[in-house]
Scaffold this active site. Structure first.
Site, PDB file in Angstrom:
ATOM      1  N   SER A  58      69.010  72.928  60.990  1.00 59.45           N
ATOM      2  CA  SER A  58      68.600  71.790  60.691  1.00 59.45           C
ATOM      3  C   SER A  58      67.121  71.405  61.051  1.00 59.45           C
ATOM      4  O   SER A  58      66.814  72.355  62.123  1.00 59.45           O
ATOM      5  CB  SER A  58      69.429  70.443  61.396  1.00 59.45           C
ATOM      6  OG  SER A  58      68.879  69.427  61.459  1.00 59.45           O
TER       7      SER A  58
ATOM      8  N   TYR B  17      73.589  68.008  69.924  1.00 57.34           N
ATOM      9  CA  TYR B  17      73.980  68.161  68.414  1.00 57.34           C
ATOM     10  C   TYR B  17      72.854  69.404  67.889  1.00 57.34           C
ATOM     11  O   TYR B  17      73.094  70.492  67.363  1.00 57.34           O
ATOM     12  CB  TYR B  17      73.914  67.031  67.782  1.00 57.34           C
ATOM     13  CG  TYR B  17      73.721  67.352  66.128  1.00 57.34           C
ATOM     14  CD1 TYR B  17      74.410  67.979  65.304  1.00 57.34           C
ATOM     15  CD2 TYR B  17      72.419  67.220  65.590  1.00 57.34           C
ATOM     16  CE1 TYR B  17      74.557  68.500  63.965  1.00 57.34           C
ATOM     17  CE2 TYR B  17      72.203  67.464  64.232  1.00 57.34           C
ATOM     18  CZ  TYR B  17      73.047  68.002  63.525  1.00 57.34           C
ATOM     19  OH  TYR B  17      72.556  68.479  62.208  1.00 57.34           O
TER      20      TYR B  17
ATOM     21  N   LYS C 290      73.009  73.523  66.887  1.00 54.77           N
ATOM     22  CA  LYS C 290      72.164  74.151  65.784  1.00 54.77           C
ATOM     23  C   LYS C 290      71.424  75.414  66.289  1.00 54.77           C
ATOM     24  O   LYS C 290      71.234  76.584  65.757  1.00 54.77           O
ATOM     25  CB  LYS C 290      71.620  73.221  65.060  1.00 54.77           C
ATOM     26  CG  LYS C 290      72.332  72.183  64.243  1.00 54.77           C
ATOM     27  CD  LYS C 290      73.130  72.633  63.237  1.00 54.77           C
ATOM     28  CE  LYS C 290      73.954  71.819  62.651  1.00 54.77           C
ATOM     29  NZ  LYS C 290      74.915  72.306  61.582  1.00 54.77           N
TER      30      LYS C 290
ATOM     31  N   ASN D  88      72.772  57.367  59.642  1.00 55.76           N
ATOM     32  CA  ASN D  88      71.588  57.976  58.621  1.00 55.76           C
ATOM     33  C   ASN D  88      71.056  56.724  57.934  1.00 55.76           C
ATOM     34  O   ASN D  88      71.876  56.130  57.327  1.00 55.76           O
ATOM     35  CB  ASN D  88      71.919  59.208  58.150  1.00 55.76           C
ATOM     36  CG  ASN D  88      72.139  60.287  58.891  1.00 55.76           C
ATOM     37  OD1 ASN D  88      73.262  60.844  59.001  1.00 55.76           O
ATOM     38  ND2 ASN D  88      71.381  60.657  59.763  1.00 55.76           N
TER      39      ASN D  88
END
Ligand code: UD1
Length: 344
Positions: A129, A153, A157, A203
């Site tokens: 991401s 989070y 990644k 989102n």
């Protein structure tokens, strides 16, 4: 020879679109998903759109007790490569439950690496991401710029990217592409698969879509005092079908024999503000989208958009769809499936 690709998290929002593009590119697909944030109906619809059923294993990759079953199934399937999307993805939840995020996201990636290694299929495309850039990089952000996530989070990644780099460095027969997604939105043009958030959407696009369809009263715009053209946050939105095609291009790249680990941005290379996105969705849906200005959200950056040059040079890939396509397709999915896959 038909290539066989494992897609973890293949029943989810991005996964379902990736599976469809893979089948349409002539590959066979094995979905591994535990449905913790996906619906079995998505698998049926992928099969219907693709014109043939996709292979499927219901399993939790982070559960040690299921590792052997996962490895056995991948071997039996005869995998050539994998697209790894399975994982937890809510930023706020990751701040509250960091250990769970590290255990699930990193544990799942390790299970897959071991299983692919055992099957002799050493190619992984990983769903990373743009969050790995935090706010350290300069717009447009390049893969060679600094990384540094701002929440657990994002760190999962970043750490998984590093783990896969180490795996590829230790054994030259591994090939890894870490795809750094910007902001995936939209849905398949058919309106049959799309994003189906479990709870209140975190989102922007799913929230706007639920306001447009009448499931929620109004959108909160998180801050209008950023140093951007209208004061609201600017992001590089990318149509999920363009994004899915980026995975096919990454697999093509690995299947040509490219080895080692490479990070690649998947973005359009231009940004839209929250208010510009609202205006575009309004045009596409012909619905009113009431909003109020709310305080900034913790951890948000003012503006981020990709430098997509490497994707073009290495993968021969670039986005094709416009913001109007994103809104029209997102709206088609939302209006045809107002309550997502669960129906009404
Ligand atoms: C978010 C995550 C990012 C993750 C990505 C996955 C945060 C801080 N970042 O990215 O780590 O990889 O989702 O898709 O959560 N907005 C509103 N109102 C809303 C929702 C969003 O104004 O109800 C604004 C945000 O402030 C931002 C823009 O819309 O300016 C896009 O937000 P969002 O869709 O959540 O994406 P990101 O924050 O870019």
């Amino acid at each position: 020879m038909t290539r066989k690709i494992v897609v973890t998290g293949g029943a989810g929002y991005i996964g379902s679109h990736v599976c469809l593009e893979l089948v349409q590119s002539g590959r066979d697909v094995l979905i591994i998903d535990d449905f913790s944030n996906a619906h079995p109906e998505a698998v049926n619809r992928i099969g219907a759109l693709a014109g043939r059923k996709v292979d499927f294993l219901r399993a939790d990759l982070a559960d040690h007790g299921q590792r052997q079953a996962v490895a056995d199934k991948i071997k039996e399937f005869g995998a050539d490569g994998a697209v790894h999307l399975a994982g937890l993805k809510a930023v706020g939840e990751s701040v509250a439950q960091p250990a769970r995020y590290y255990r699930v996201n990193i544990g799942s990636a390790l299970t897959l690496v071991d299983a692919m290694e055992a099957a002799g299929a050493k190619s992984i495309v990983f769903s990373s991401s743009a969050t790995v850039y935090g706010d350290l990089n300069q717009n447009p952000v390049t893969e060679t710029g600094r990384t540094g996530a701002t929440n657990p989070y994002g760190r999962t990644k970043l750490y998984i990217e590093e783990i896969l780099k180490d795996v590829a460095a230790a054994d030259g027969s591994w090939g890894v592409v870490n795809l750094r997604y910007f902001n995936p939105v939209g849905a398949h043009h058919s309106g049959r698969i799309g994003e189906d958030p479990n709870d209140i959407p975190n989102n922007l696009f799913p929230f706007i879509a639920q306001v447009a369809v009448g499931r929620r009263d109004e959108l909160s715009v998180f801050g209008n005092d950023y140093p951007t053209r209208d004061g609201t946050g600017v992001r590089d939105y990318i149509h999920v079908v363009d994004l899915a095609k980026g995975h096919v291009a990454a697999l093509d790249y690995l299947e040509k024999g490219n080895r080692g680990a490479t990070a690649v941005n998947l973005g359009a290379g231009r940004g839209y503000s929250v208010l510009e996105a609202v205006a575009a969705f309004k045009r596409a849906s012909n619905r009113d989208i009431p909003y109020e200005i709310a305080p900034r959200r913790d951890g948000d950056v003012a503006e981020i958009y990709a430098d997509p040059t490497r994707a073009k040079e290495l993968l021969g890939w670039s986005t094709e769809k416009t913001i109007d396509d994103m809104c029209a397709d997102h709206w088609r999915w939302q209006s045809q499936n107002p309550n997502g896959y669960a129906g009404d």
